[in-house]
Design a protein around this motif. Structure first.
Motif, PDB file in Angstrom:
ATOM      1  N   ARG A 117     -26.000  18.683   4.351  1.00 10.34           N
ATOM      2  CA  ARG A 117     -26.263  20.104   4.617  1.00 10.34           C
ATOM      3  C   ARG A 117     -27.398  20.630   3.724  1.00 10.34           C
ATOM      4  N   ARG A 118     -27.405  20.232   2.485  1.00  8.60           N
ATOM      5  CA  ARG A 118     -28.461  20.690   1.569  1.00  8.60           C
ATOM      6  C   ARG A 118     -29.821  20.154   1.993  1.00  8.60           C
ATOM      7  N   ARG A 119     -29.869  18.899   2.430  1.00  7.45           N
ATOM      8  CA  ARG A 119     -31.145  18.351   2.910  1.00  7.45           C
ATOM      9  C   ARG A 119     -31.642  19.121   4.128  1.00  7.45           C
ATOM     10  N   CYS A 120     -30.722  19.394   5.050  1.00  2.71           N
ATOM     11  CA  CYS A 120     -31.077  20.106   6.270  1.00  2.71           C
ATOM     12  C   CYS A 120     -31.517  21.536   5.956  1.00  2.71           C
ATOM     13  N   SER A 121     -30.806  22.203   5.068  1.00  2.00           N
ATOM     14  CA  SER A 121     -31.140  23.578   4.714  1.00  2.00           C
ATOM     15  C   SER A 121     -32.515  23.653   4.069  1.00  2.00           C
ATOM     16  N   GLY A 131     -42.496  17.069   7.734  1.00  7.80           N
ATOM     17  CA  GLY A 131     -41.213  16.956   7.059  1.00  7.80           C
ATOM     18  C   GLY A 131     -40.065  16.810   8.034  1.00  7.80           C
ATOM     19  N   LYS A 132     -40.149  17.499   9.164  1.00 13.67           N
ATOM     20  CA  LYS A 132     -39.114  17.393  10.189  1.00 13.67           C
ATOM     21  C   LYS A 132     -39.057  15.975  10.744  1.00 13.67           C
ATOM     22  N   ALA A 133     -40.214  15.406  11.036  1.00 13.19           N
ATOM     23  CA  ALA A 133     -40.259  14.050  11.583  1.00 13.19           C
ATOM     24  C   ALA A 133     -39.649  13.050  10.606  1.00 13.19           C
ATOM     25  N   LYS A 134     -39.968  13.210   9.329  1.00 16.01           N
ATOM     26  CA  LYS A 134     -39.422  12.307   8.310  1.00 16.01           C
ATOM     27  C   LYS A 134     -37.909  12.494   8.201  1.00 16.01           C
ATOM     28  N   TYR A 135     -37.467  13.757   8.226  1.00 18.75           N
ATOM     29  CA  TYR A 135     -36.030  14.033   8.129  1.00 18.75           C
ATOM     30  C   TYR A 135     -35.277  13.384   9.290  1.00 18.75           C
ATOM     31  N   LEU A 136     -35.770  13.560  10.505  1.00 16.74           N
ATOM     32  CA  LEU A 136     -35.084  13.006  11.670  1.00 16.74           C
ATOM     33  C   LEU A 136     -35.113  11.479  11.660  1.00 16.74           C
ATOM     34  N   GLN A 137     -36.171  10.908  11.110  1.00 15.79           N
ATOM     35  CA  GLN A 137     -36.238   9.452  10.993  1.00 15.79           C
ATOM     36  C   GLN A 137     -35.169   8.944  10.036  1.00 15.79           C
ATOM     37  N   GLU A 138     -34.918   9.700   8.990  1.00 15.78           N
ATOM     38  CA  GLU A 138     -33.940   9.279   7.978  1.00 15.78           C
ATOM     39  C   GLU A 138     -32.514   9.721   8.305  1.00 15.78           C
ATOM     40  N   LEU A 139     -32.353  10.622   9.286  1.00 16.39           N
ATOM     41  CA  LEU A 139     -31.040  11.190   9.574  1.00 16.39           C
ATOM     42  C   LEU A 139     -29.976  10.144   9.914  1.00 16.39           C
ATOM     43  N   PRO A 140     -30.269   9.124  10.747  1.00  9.43           N
ATOM     44  CA  PRO A 140     -29.216   8.123  11.029  1.00  9.43           C
ATOM     45  C   PRO A 140     -28.645   7.491   9.768  1.00  9.43           C
ATOM     46  N   LEU A 175     -21.557  20.682  10.881  1.00 14.20           N
ATOM     47  CA  LEU A 175     -22.825  20.038  10.545  1.00 14.20           C
ATOM     48  C   LEU A 175     -23.412  19.315  11.751  1.00 14.20           C
ATOM     49  N   LEU A 176     -22.563  18.580  12.467  1.00  7.78           N
ATOM     50  CA  LEU A 176     -23.035  17.799  13.607  1.00  7.78           C
ATOM     51  C   LEU A 176     -23.430  18.693  14.777  1.00  7.78           C
ATOM     52  N   LEU A 177     -22.648  19.739  15.032  1.00  8.22           N
ATOM     53  CA  LEU A 177     -22.995  20.670  16.106  1.00  8.22           C
ATOM     54  C   LEU A 177     -24.328  21.356  15.805  1.00  8.22           C
ATOM     55  N   ASN A 178     -24.548  21.718  14.554  1.00 10.48           N
ATOM     56  CA  ASN A 178     -25.811  22.335  14.181  1.00 10.48           C
ATOM     57  C   ASN A 178     -26.986  21.400  14.428  1.00 10.48           C
ATOM     58  N   HIS A 179     -26.801  20.137  14.082  1.00  6.66           N
ATOM     59  CA  HIS A 179     -27.881  19.176  14.300  1.00  6.66           C
ATOM     60  C   HIS A 179     -28.149  18.968  15.787  1.00  6.66           C
ATOM     61  N   GLN A 180     -27.111  19.038  16.607  1.00  2.26           N
ATOM     62  CA  GLN A 180     -27.327  18.916  18.042  1.00  2.26           C
ATOM     63  C   GLN A 180     -28.121  20.097  18.590  1.00  2.26           C
ATOM     64  N   VAL A 181     -27.964  21.260  17.971  1.00  2.54           N
ATOM     65  CA  VAL A 181     -28.766  22.427  18.368  1.00  2.54           C
ATOM     66  C   VAL A 181     -30.200  22.287  17.870  1.00  2.54           C
ATOM     67  N   LEU A 182     -30.334  21.893  16.629  1.00  8.71           N
ATOM     68  CA  LEU A 182     -31.639  21.845  15.991  1.00  8.71           C
ATOM     69  C   LEU A 182     -32.460  20.626  16.389  1.00  8.71           C
ATOM     70  N   ALA A 183     -31.791  19.536  16.753  1.00  7.76           N
ATOM     71  CA  ALA A 183     -32.485  18.300  17.112  1.00  7.76           C
ATOM     72  C   ALA A 183     -31.671  17.556  18.173  1.00  7.76           C
ATOM     73  N   PRO A 184     -31.711  18.012  19.424  1.00  9.34           N
ATOM     74  CA  PRO A 184     -30.928  17.386  20.499  1.00  9.34           C
ATOM     75  C   PRO A 184     -31.176  15.872  20.567  1.00  9.34           C
ATOM     76  N   GLY A 185     -30.088  15.132  20.781  1.00  2.69           N
ATOM     77  CA  GLY A 185     -30.183  13.684  20.874  1.00  2.69           C
ATOM     78  C   GLY A 185     -30.090  12.972  19.546  1.00  2.69           C
ATOM     79  N   CYS A 186     -29.920  13.732  18.449  1.00  2.00           N
ATOM     80  CA  CYS A 186     -29.927  13.105  17.129  1.00  2.00           C
ATOM     81  C   CYS A 186     -28.711  12.229  16.874  1.00  2.00           C
ATOM     82  N   LEU A 187     -27.665  12.363  17.686  1.00  2.05           N
ATOM     83  CA  LEU A 187     -26.461  11.549  17.501  1.00  2.05           C
ATOM     84  C   LEU A 187     -26.399  10.371  18.475  1.00  2.05           C
TER      85      LEU A 187
END
Length: 226
Positions: A117-121, A131-140, A175-187
């Motif tokens: 959550r802190r990383r995302c915030s 930064g977004k691209a790097k974050y999503l690359q590291e999210l898994p 946390l997961l629902l928020n990520h689905q809103v902010l980055a669809p398909g991230c799961l």
């Protein structure tokens, strides 16, 4: 203390109105996990919505113990710090594992959620497209520990710890629902987490809350998006 008109969420399945009040900004933010917990447990609560203008005036901020929100009222008990509030609700409603070993694991999961959550915030408030691209690359990699815990607990068909829901489940789900809103398909690369989100979101009382205007119309993090 000037607040924008207070609101409340009163599930049709709640027989009593407990003395809970959430004082927070008009976002999901740090309070949505506790809202989901209360709704799923059949509880009602009052919302006191703090506008940006009111907060910047200073008196409310100065009155808060740590100079920040959320503020949570349980009768004559006033709490700050979102994770302390979740733990309090976990103890109140028996959502802290069945024994000490499970309670330790629940705490571990909740701390792991806080890390992500802190990383995302930080990204939401300070990041750029690179930064977004790097974050999503590291999210898994950041989500892998939760996928591993699900694998180890009844093959991922139950909760994150044990065989009953805990306060950490609500925090992780938020946390997961928020990520689905902010980055669809991230799961998509985390099949157990994807199924976990669908399974918990289908719990009748929680499903009703997630479909309510109180949830749907409340932005994840104000006007800011990932």
């Amino acid at each position: 203390m000037q607040l924008r008109g207070g609101s409340s969420f009163t599930p049709c399945f709640s027989l009593l109105v407990p003395p809970y009040t959430i004082v927070y900004f008009p976002t999901r933010g740090r309070c949505e996990a506790m809202r989901m917990l209360l709704a799923d447990q059949g509880q009602s609560w009052k919302e006191e919505v703090v506008t940006k203008e009111t907060w910047l005036q200073g008196p409310l901020k100065a009155s808060c113990l740590y100079g920040q929100l959320p503020k949570f009222q349980d009768g004559d008990l006033t709490l700050y710090q979102s994770n302390a509030i979740l733990r309090h609700l976990g103890r109140t409603f028996g959502l802290y594992g069945r024994h000490g070993r499970e309670a330790a694991l629940v705490d571990m999961v909740n701390d792991g959620v806080e890390d992500v959550r802190r990383r995302c915030s930080w990204l939401i408030h300070h990041g750029d497209e690179e930064g977004k691209a790097k974050y999503l690359q590291e999210l898994p990699g950041h989500l892998k520990p939760f996928e591993t815990l699900l694998t180890q607990n009844q093959g991922g068909q139950a909760f994150i710890v044990g065989d009953q829901i805990s306060f950490a489940d609500y925090n992780l789900l938020d946390l997961l629902l928020n990520h689905q809103v902010l980055a669809p398909g991230c799961l998509d690369s985390q099949p157990l987490l994807l199924a976990y989100v669908a399974r918990l979101s289908a719990r009748p009382k929680l499903k009703a809350y997630l479909a309510s205007p109180e949830h749907v119309n409340r932005p994840v993090h104000g006007a800011q998006k990932m």
